[in-house]
Design an enzyme around this catalytic site. Structure first.
Site, PDB file in Angstrom:
ATOM      1  N   CYS A 131       0.936  -1.137   0.056  1.00 17.05           N
ATOM      2  CA  CYS A 131       0.047   0.076  -0.057  1.00 17.05           C
ATOM      3  C   CYS A 131       0.805   1.077  -0.012  1.00 17.05           C
ATOM      4  O   CYS A 131       1.575   1.503   0.940  1.00 17.05           O
ATOM      5  CB  CYS A 131      -0.951   0.048   1.356  1.00 17.05           C
ATOM      6  SG  CYS A 131      -1.898   1.543   1.231  1.00 17.05           S
ATOM      7  N   CYS A 134      -0.056   3.818   2.770  1.00 18.01           N
ATOM      8  CA  CYS A 134       0.320   3.325   4.260  1.00 18.01           C
ATOM      9  C   CYS A 134       1.866   3.469   4.317  1.00 18.01           C
ATOM     10  O   CYS A 134       2.071   3.713   5.376  1.00 18.01           O
ATOM     11  CB  CYS A 134      -0.142   1.723   4.381  1.00 18.01           C
ATOM     12  SG  CYS A 134      -2.102   1.994   4.393  1.00 18.01           S
TER      13      CYS A 134
END
Length: 174
Positions: A131, A134
């Site tokens: 991700c 993230c």
């Protein structure tokens, strides 16, 4: 670290580089104390390899509260590493402006450990989860918490090697 021997013994010769990297990234990292082992646990959780999770979790090298925090961070990233790429891929301004409205109360307590360690565990799981949002968020937070680029590199190295070890072990039926 006896558990590293168990992991290495599970990795066949065709993946010798992975086997050698297991030891070098975890046993000789720049991370403090047993942080490298807890980072490895969070990464293992993200790979979903129960054998690897159990070897690390039951190694005796990390305190129960660190085990709990690493598992908590990785579980949250299992959700966030899907949600945030969805928002990014949808590329809809209205969606981006709306809150996720997903329960993430463990952040309030950092899973029972200090913020730096919880964020490290989240970073490791997010690296495996791929991700971008993230990874960037946790990386930047950890820089603000005082971690060096070398230490953050080692979180990434551990996550990469644990991911590869997990793939090899799964291919071998472990």
């Amino acid at each position: 670290m006896e558990f590293l021997t168990s992991i290495k013994n599970s990795i066949p010769d065709y993946a010798k580089d992975i086997r050698l990297n297991v030891d070098s990234t975890i046993a000789r990292s720049s991370l403090e104390g047993n942080d490298a082992v807890a980072v490895a646990l969070a990464a293992a959780f993200a790979t979903k390899n129960k054998t690897l999770i159990d070897l690390i979790k039951n190694s005796g090298h990390i305190a129960p509260e660190e085990v709990q925090a690493a598992m908590t961070a990785a579980a949250l990233m299992g959700m966030n590493n899907v949600w945030y790429p969805f928002v990014e891929m949808a590329d809809d301004e209205d969606l981006k402006s709306q809150g996720a409205q997903l329960r993430m109360n463990a952040y309030a307590t950092n899973g029972g450990v200090d913020k730096r360690r919880f964020e490290m565990y989240a970073l490791a799981a997010s690296i495996v989860g791929k991700c971008h949002f993230c990874v960037k968020s946790h990386f930047d937070l950890l820089r603000k918490e005082g971690m060096s680029t070398t230490q953050l590199r080692d979180v990434g190295r551990i996550a990469a090697v644990i991911n590869a070890a997990s793939q090899v072990m799964a291919a071998e039926g472990l």
